[in-house]
Design a protein around this motif. Structure first.
Motif, short mmCIF file in Angstrom:
data_model
loop_
_atom_site.label_atom_id
_atom_site.label_comp_id
_atom_site.label_asym_id
_atom_site.label_seq_id
_atom_site.Cartn_x
_atom_site.Cartn_y
_atom_site.Cartn_z
N UNK A 146 39.95 44.84 52.83
CA UNK A 146 39.68 43.86 51.76
C UNK A 146 40.78 43.96 50.72
N UNK A 147 41.24 42.83 50.24
CA UNK A 147 42.32 42.82 49.25
C UNK A 147 41.86 42.16 47.96
N UNK A 148 42.17 42.81 46.86
CA UNK A 148 41.90 42.22 45.54
C UNK A 148 43.03 41.25 45.22
N UNK A 149 42.71 39.96 45.14
CA UNK A 149 43.73 38.95 44.90
C UNK A 149 43.80 38.48 43.45
N UNK A 150 42.73 38.71 42.69
CA UNK A 150 42.73 38.30 41.28
C UNK A 150 41.62 39.03 40.54
N UNK A 151 41.83 39.24 39.24
CA UNK A 151 40.83 39.89 38.41
C UNK A 151 40.73 39.14 37.08
N UNK A 152 39.49 38.90 36.65
CA UNK A 152 39.25 38.33 35.32
C UNK A 152 38.38 39.28 34.52
N UNK A 153 38.76 39.52 33.27
CA UNK A 153 37.97 40.35 32.37
C UNK A 153 37.50 39.47 31.23
N UNK A 154 36.19 39.31 31.12
CA UNK A 154 35.60 38.40 30.12
C UNK A 154 36.22 37.01 30.20
N UNK A 155 36.44 36.56 31.44
CA UNK A 155 36.94 35.20 31.66
C UNK A 155 38.43 35.05 31.59
N UNK A 156 39.14 36.09 31.17
CA UNK A 156 40.59 36.01 31.04
C UNK A 156 41.27 36.73 32.20
N UNK A 157 42.34 36.13 32.77
CA UNK A 157 43.06 36.79 33.86
C UNK A 157 43.58 38.15 33.45
N UNK A 158 43.47 39.11 34.35
CA UNK A 158 43.94 40.47 34.10
C UNK A 158 44.95 40.82 35.18
N UNK A 159 46.13 41.24 34.74
CA UNK A 159 47.19 41.57 35.70
C UNK A 159 46.91 42.93 36.34
N UNK A 160 46.80 42.93 37.65
CA UNK A 160 46.50 44.16 38.38
C UNK A 160 47.41 44.21 39.61
N UNK A 161 48.00 45.38 39.90
CA UNK A 161 48.83 45.48 41.11
C UNK A 161 48.02 45.11 42.35
#
Length: 211
Positions: A184-199
């Motif tokens: 499984x790959x994490x392709x995107x993350x949002x924290x409280x609705x805002x995009x969060x940059x994650x490797x």
């Protein structure tokens, strides 16, 4: 004349035996073979490890978590179910090691489910499972002092993390060793609705059927 009589009886017995054998063979063909592979063979409980591979933007090679994390899962006839999905590494990546331990405790057990569609490979030595993923949602409330009884209303979580998870390849259940493997790959993350940059982060699962 007596020889002809015995010959006729012998031929009659041979023909009768042949008919009985034919009917018996037909009956056997109609019965299911208990050793034949079935798509439901993948159903069961599993245990194994999850390796976390993090790829920094400036590099091509991933950094793998030493030893991996022990995980358990259950496969039903249409879902892969984690009652305790290992989210510690993900939380640590978002908030840092210093704050991670308290938040991991606050989050508690996180369940996660994926639908799948099974098909055999060409020689029926394995079952391929096309996974359908949903976002993984973590709602985190930071510990605060207790308020007086009856005061206030239920508030929104202090931190809501929505993780978009993708499965670019089908999971594979191999009959040899009853092994189940997928990524499984994490392709995107949002924290409280805002995009969060994650490797780019990949979870690699290597599980074995226990029952």
């Amino acid at each position: 004349m007596e020889k002809v009589h015995y010959l006729k009886r012998f031929m009659f017995l041979v023909m009768a035996f042949g008919l009985v054998t034919t009917f018996t063979s037909c009956d056997d063909d109609d019965e299911p073979n208990p050793n034949s592979p079935a798509l439901t063979d993948v159903v069961g409980k599993y245990t194994g490890t999850m390796e976390t591979i993090v790829v920094a933007p400036a590099t091509e090679e991933g950094e793998e978590t030493p030893g991996g994390t022990t995980v358990t899962a259950e496969v039903t006839k249409d879902e892969v179910v984690f009652e305790k999905f290992p989210v510690a590494e993900l939380i640590t990546s978002i908030v840092g090691e210093e704050a991670a331990s308290g938040i991991i405790e606050a989050v508690g057990d996180v369940s996660y489910k994926m639908k799948y569609t099974p098909t055999f490979n060409d020689d029926k030595t394995a079952i391929n499972m096309a996974l359908t993923t949903e976002p993984l949602v973590l709602e985190i409330n930071f510990p605060t002092e207790e308020t007086a009884e009856g005061e206030g209303e239920e508030e929104a979580p202090d931190l809501k993390v929505e993780v978009t998870v993708a499965a670019s390849e089908a999971a594979t259940f191999a009959y040899t060793g009853d092994k189940l493997a997928f990524k499984l790959q994490v392709t995107a993350v949002k924290v409280n609705g805002e995009p969060f940059e994650l490797p780019v982060t990949t979870f690699s699962f290597d599980l074995a059927k226990t029952k």
